[in-house]
Design an enzyme around this catalytic site. Sequence first.
Site, PDB file in Angstrom:
ATOM      1  N   HIS A 168      -0.156  -9.437  -5.676  1.00  0.00           N
ATOM      2  CA  HIS A 168       0.311 -10.294  -4.730  1.00  0.00           C
ATOM      3  C   HIS A 168       0.669 -11.857  -5.219  1.00  0.00           C
ATOM      4  O   HIS A 168       1.153 -12.753  -4.421  1.00  0.00           O
ATOM      5  CB  HIS A 168      -0.611 -10.575  -3.546  1.00  0.00           C
ATOM      6  CG  HIS A 168      -0.765  -9.449  -2.688  1.00  0.00           C
ATOM      7  ND1 HIS A 168       0.165  -8.577  -2.297  1.00  0.00           N
ATOM      8  CD2 HIS A 168      -1.562  -9.034  -1.972  1.00  0.00           C
ATOM      9  CE1 HIS A 168      -0.021  -7.646  -1.476  1.00  0.00           C
ATOM     10  NE2 HIS A 168      -1.201  -8.135  -1.278  1.00  0.00           N
ATOM     11  N   SER A 219       3.296  -8.864  10.742  1.00  0.00           N
ATOM     12  CA  SER A 219       2.627  -7.930  10.007  1.00  0.00           C
ATOM     13  C   SER A 219       1.413  -8.710   9.657  1.00  0.00           C
ATOM     14  O   SER A 219       0.329  -8.439   9.740  1.00  0.00           O
ATOM     15  CB  SER A 219       3.437  -7.154   9.181  1.00  0.00           C
ATOM     16  OG  SER A 219       2.526  -6.139   8.505  1.00  0.00           O
ATOM     17  N   ARG A 222      -0.597  -0.363  10.703  1.00  0.00           N
ATOM     18  CA  ARG A 222      -0.404  -0.565  12.187  1.00  0.00           C
ATOM     19  C   ARG A 222       1.054   0.139  12.647  1.00  0.00           C
ATOM     20  O   ARG A 222       0.743   0.949  13.149  1.00  0.00           O
ATOM     21  CB  ARG A 222      -0.136  -2.125  12.297  1.00  0.00           C
ATOM     22  CG  ARG A 222      -0.577  -2.693  13.802  1.00  0.00           C
ATOM     23  CD  ARG A 222      -0.454  -4.296  13.644  1.00  0.00           C
ATOM     24  NE  ARG A 222       0.735  -4.711  13.453  1.00  0.00           N
ATOM     25  CZ  ARG A 222       1.818  -4.968  14.209  1.00  0.00           C
ATOM     26  NH1 ARG A 222       1.728  -4.595  15.565  1.00  0.00           N
ATOM     27  NH2 ARG A 222       2.861  -5.424  13.698  1.00  0.00           N
ATOM     28  N   ARG A 257      10.530  -7.791   1.800  1.00  0.00           N
ATOM     29  CA  ARG A 257      10.764  -7.536   2.989  1.00  0.00           C
ATOM     30  C   ARG A 257      11.271  -8.400   4.039  1.00  0.00           C
ATOM     31  O   ARG A 257      11.235  -9.686   3.679  1.00  0.00           O
ATOM     32  CB  ARG A 257       9.418  -6.831   3.843  1.00  0.00           C
ATOM     33  CG  ARG A 257       9.372  -6.172   5.054  1.00  0.00           C
ATOM     34  CD  ARG A 257       8.027  -5.884   5.587  1.00  0.00           C
ATOM     35  NE  ARG A 257       7.990  -5.053   6.988  1.00  0.00           N
ATOM     36  CZ  ARG A 257       6.845  -4.711   7.342  1.00  0.00           C
ATOM     37  NH1 ARG A 257       5.664  -5.032   6.672  1.00  0.00           N
ATOM     38  NH2 ARG A 257       6.853  -3.918   8.605  1.00  0.00           N
ATOM     39  N   ASN A 300       0.884  -1.252  -0.019  1.00  0.00           N
ATOM     40  CA  ASN A 300       0.015   0.005   0.011  1.00  0.00           C
ATOM     41  C   ASN A 300       0.788   1.202   0.047  1.00  0.00           C
ATOM     42  O   ASN A 300       0.523   2.131  -0.508  1.00  0.00           O
ATOM     43  CB  ASN A 300      -1.034   0.109   1.258  1.00  0.00           C
ATOM     44  CG  ASN A 300      -2.079  -1.016   1.030  1.00  0.00           C
ATOM     45  OD1 ASN A 300      -3.050  -0.437   0.149  1.00  0.00           O
ATOM     46  ND2 ASN A 300      -2.011  -2.047   1.772  1.00  0.00           N
ATOM     47  N   TRP A 301       1.741   1.061   0.808  1.00  0.00           N
ATOM     48  CA  TRP A 301       2.959   2.314   0.848  1.00  0.00           C
ATOM     49  C   TRP A 301       3.582   2.635  -0.538  1.00  0.00           C
ATOM     50  O   TRP A 301       3.329   3.614  -1.005  1.00  0.00           O
ATOM     51  CB  TRP A 301       3.815   1.995   2.076  1.00  0.00           C
ATOM     52  CG  TRP A 301       5.040   3.082   2.095  1.00  0.00           C
ATOM     53  CD1 TRP A 301       4.994   4.138   2.166  1.00  0.00           C
ATOM     54  CD2 TRP A 301       6.227   2.723   2.510  1.00  0.00           C
ATOM     55  NE1 TRP A 301       6.263   4.722   2.413  1.00  0.00           N
ATOM     56  CE2 TRP A 301       7.094   3.969   2.406  1.00  0.00           C
ATOM     57  CE3 TRP A 301       6.998   1.589   2.615  1.00  0.00           C
ATOM     58  CZ2 TRP A 301       8.557   3.851   2.851  1.00  0.00           C
ATOM     59  CZ3 TRP A 301       8.446   1.589   2.909  1.00  0.00           C
ATOM     60  CH2 TRP A 301       8.968   2.768   2.991  1.00  0.00           C
TER      61      TRP A 301
END
Length: 311
Positions: free
Chosen positions: A128, A158, A267, A150, A68-69
């Site tokens: 994804h 997460s 979050r 990541r 999303n970022w």
Amino acid sequence: MTQKQLSKFLDEKLEENEKATPSERTFMYDGVKYPTMICCLETLKRVNTFRARKDDIILVSYPKTGSNWVGEILRQLEIASGKYDEVEQKQRQQILEELSLLPFLEFGDPEKFERMEKLPPRRIIKTHLIPHMLPRSFFEKKTKMLVLFRNPKDVAVSFFHFAKGIHMNDQNTWDEFFEEYITGKVTYGSYFDHISEWNKHLNDSNVFFITYEEIKENPVSALKKIAKFFDFSVTEEEIESIVEKTSFESMKNTAENYGKLGKALFRKGIVGDWTSVFSESQNEKMDRKFEETVAKTQLGMKLKYELYCKN
């Protein structure tokens, strides 16, 4: 769809998911689990009918690696590079809203692929999906893809909180989720399989790999690399402005656009959150799994596991 429509749609889906039994919340396709909340079998079966364009902007990521970022970073870069005037920008936005498209390629109804044909250039497409599930046209057209990774320990933590937040596994404890994650029984399958498969594409000229940690550590430098790869024509000032607009704090302020899902989406946004969750035995198990599967691959080394996943 508008942000308001998207928020309402996601709230309804979240409510349905909460009422569903655990077995109704996912379905299997090609040996991998997918969330019924947002995916459907027919759409996955028709993914290959999607026709990529040479100038499409593709973001590929495993869940909870920062999509999303980074998707918002790409959107801001495309806007700045396109130099659209206010009228053009409104027209583009109107088309997007009228086509009622969900943000990921595999989300939503199978008819979406026809509607995507009407999108103006340059289309930003997020997914994804693992490489062998991607539309063949991505590779045939040599469409440029930004592939985001990541560190696997932060992804696990997460993913756990996100899955709980959307009632995917609200009965699961962290220990139970950890076992599912490490054995690839979570939605979208094994993260280690994603790393292995993408390792085969390291030398593809149309694929650019970047990590969440790299962007976090030096966002200006990372955005310059992304801009160069996609031929975005942006100034130093525009890059700095985009870094500001896409900071975690700024992104968290947009959480309400995603309805109740917003809390689960944004979050903490930090590196190293795993240290407060992993037990010693889980650390050892993850280290061993990484070592056995991808540690010796070029991509595995690029993830800097020793730096981000060892105490």
